[in-house]
Design an enzyme around this catalytic site. Sequence first.
Site, mmCIF file in Angstrom:
data_model
loop_
_atom_site.group_PDB
_atom_site.id
_atom_site.type_symbol
_atom_site.label_atom_id
_atom_site.label_comp_id
_atom_site.label_asym_id
_atom_site.label_seq_id
_atom_site.Cartn_x
_atom_site.Cartn_y
_atom_site.Cartn_z
ATOM 1 N N LYS A 1 -11.816 -0.368 -0.220
ATOM 2 C CA LYS A 1 -11.897 1.072 -0.384
ATOM 3 C C LYS A 1 -11.375 1.399 -1.772
ATOM 4 C CE LYS A 1 -7.681 1.944 2.356
ATOM 5 N NZ LYS A 1 -7.355 0.774 3.221
ATOM 6 N N ASP B 1 -2.841 6.230 -3.331
ATOM 7 C CA ASP B 1 -1.683 5.551 -2.729
ATOM 8 C C ASP B 1 -1.124 4.434 -3.603
ATOM 9 O OD1 ASP B 1 -3.713 3.688 -2.395
ATOM 10 O OD2 ASP B 1 -2.921 2.967 -0.482
ATOM 11 N N SER C 1 0.806 -1.213 0.000
ATOM 12 C CA SER C 1 0.000 0.000 0.000
ATOM 13 C C SER C 1 0.848 1.276 0.000
ATOM 14 C CB SER C 1 -0.955 -0.047 1.193
ATOM 15 O OG SER C 1 -1.883 0.992 1.106
ATOM 16 N N HIS C 2 0.694 2.075 1.053
ATOM 17 C CA HIS C 2 1.362 3.373 1.099
ATOM 18 C C HIS C 2 2.796 3.285 1.604
ATOM 19 C CE1 HIS C 2 -0.601 2.261 4.758
ATOM 20 N NE2 HIS C 2 0.275 2.992 5.413
ATOM 21 N N ASP D 1 -6.193 2.235 -3.294
ATOM 22 C CA ASP D 1 -7.432 2.209 -2.513
ATOM 23 C C ASP D 1 -7.604 3.459 -1.648
ATOM 24 O OD1 ASP D 1 -5.429 1.471 -0.786
ATOM 25 O OD2 ASP D 1 -6.393 -0.366 -0.068
ATOM 26 N N ARG D 2 -6.540 4.234 -1.464
ATOM 27 C CA ARG D 2 -6.671 5.483 -0.693
ATOM 28 C C ARG D 2 -6.742 6.682 -1.622
ATOM 29 N NH1 ARG D 2 -2.995 5.398 4.684
ATOM 30 N NH2 ARG D 2 -3.356 3.221 5.218
ATOM 31 N N ASP E 1 -1.412 1.181 -3.869
ATOM 32 C CA ASP E 1 -2.272 0.178 -4.494
ATOM 33 C C ASP E 1 -3.639 0.719 -4.905
ATOM 34 O OD1 ASP E 1 -2.917 0.449 -1.772
ATOM 35 O OD2 ASP E 1 -3.788 -1.556 -1.680
#
Length: 545
Positions: free
Chosen positions: A378, A279, A113-114, A283-284, A281
Amino acid sequence: MNIQQIASTPFTDQKPGTSGLRKKVTVFQTPHYLENFVQAIFNCATELKGNMLILGGDGRYYNSDAIQTILKIAVANGISHIKIGRGGLLSTPAVSHLIRKYRAAGGIILSASHNPGGPDGDFGIKYNATNGGPADTKFTDQVFANSMTISGYRIAEMDNISLATAGQFQFGETLVEIIDPVSDYADLMEELFDFGQMKRLLGSEGFSICFDAMHAITGPYATEIFQQRLNAAAGSVINAQPLEDFGGGHPDPNLIYAKELVARLNQGDNSPNLGAASDGDGDRYMIIGPNFFVNPSDCLAIMTANSHLLAGYQAGLKGVARSLPTSRAVDKVAAALGIECYETPTGWKYFGNLLDDGRITLCGEESFGSGSDHIREKDGVWAVLFWLNLVAIKGQSIEEITRAHWARFGRHYYSRHDYEGLDSHAAEAVMAALRIRVKNLAGTHLAGHAVSSADDFSYTDPVDNSITDRQGIRIIFEDESRILFRLSGTGTEGATLRLYLERYEPDPTMHQLETQAALAAMAAIAGEVAQLKEHLGRDQPDIIT
Ligand code: VG1
Ligand code: CO
């Protein structure tokens, strides 16, 4: 097809956290480390045998190598059909959608992710189940238990395949398909939003957007959707090329790490009207206007209050949910709408049952995540489209929409303070002391603020009645302020203590305060209650969002 059985011994640290197994790249590169974990997934997700698997990742360093390895293990474990994103790329929301659309038995997403990437950065692996959502704790506990007793893995003897172009390959009983990572997802977005309306807005004089993909996965998605399908000007998507190390950056869409975007939005008359970032991946997301930031908890509340205006949500909302640390701004809207508002532990997996059971339509987290029942993750690009479509409908700016919302529902000042790189024992000691301290706080005053309740949050899932306890210390005040503490479950080094601060202000004449100033009293109480200085040797956070 020759299948090899390779003997290996267990690693003792393969316990998934808030969102999958996250470790340094170098840990994943340890011989048999990735292989053992993937075999443990196949051992537990027996439904994958003879069925379809979706496979892809955010393009970070080690993504392609891991895909080749996972592919060979999947073939050896009798998966009948594997869809892989071209270039090994798939965003987390896209995987969730593909699982649902093609009725796959599950999906594997490679991402941290982030967290930063590169040879010295982080890598991660997440398993999503048949509903398209992150596997629940029961499943991840089973995988962990399996990884602790595993004695080997099965792997097909085959050459690496080319991920560069769409195509199909047959290996024994397994069909491997390289697919366009973007088109299915972009088509879904066209079903949910009014593309004609957004196209008109983007084509109008004096309106422009800037989407910062932060050299992560959403570059190809945002380019296709905003520049190709919605005709946003060339260059509206910046840092659009996914890079293995995210260009040396930190693919975390907040005011600290999305510096280039913030600078572009704050340049006066030439600023784009809407700024967004997402982000690693995908999702954010973060939404900003010129010199104006919308905190993610407010985003969820504003979406909830306005969703009936949007094409895909006109039927009304079944209910909403937020994670514990997310501010209670959405609770006010839910009460006004007369719909249920659920409070869940941190992590998207807890929304799955509520979505599947038809109890909620929208959900979100304070950590720059919002989503709806269109998938089970998300979804950053979805959220940006939601805002863009809302701006097109209302003819108001991001700031005007947000201020009008506060005027109607009151403003929840909100901030998260992260204490990073802590010694794990010291961080645990803070939480252990707090667990004792909160037992006697209700009914007392802290710096003049009356405490109405205090506890360690425990969640009972209303669908399957499973209980998840010790999810965070919460102290709630009579004036509706709130302080929460919990430890991060996504880090790869030491421990991170998260302190969440919230203050409710119904009076519109008090809506102009600077956020940290507005929360200073709560921050001081938090430091004192948790004895941060005594336990950690410091009382200032590393990161404030
Ligand atoms: C963090 C966030 C949480 C989010 C999780 C995964 O977890 O606080 O809200 O669900 O990251 O996000 P933690 O345990 O470190 O607080 V991510 O974008 O993997 O995509
Ligand atoms: Co993410």
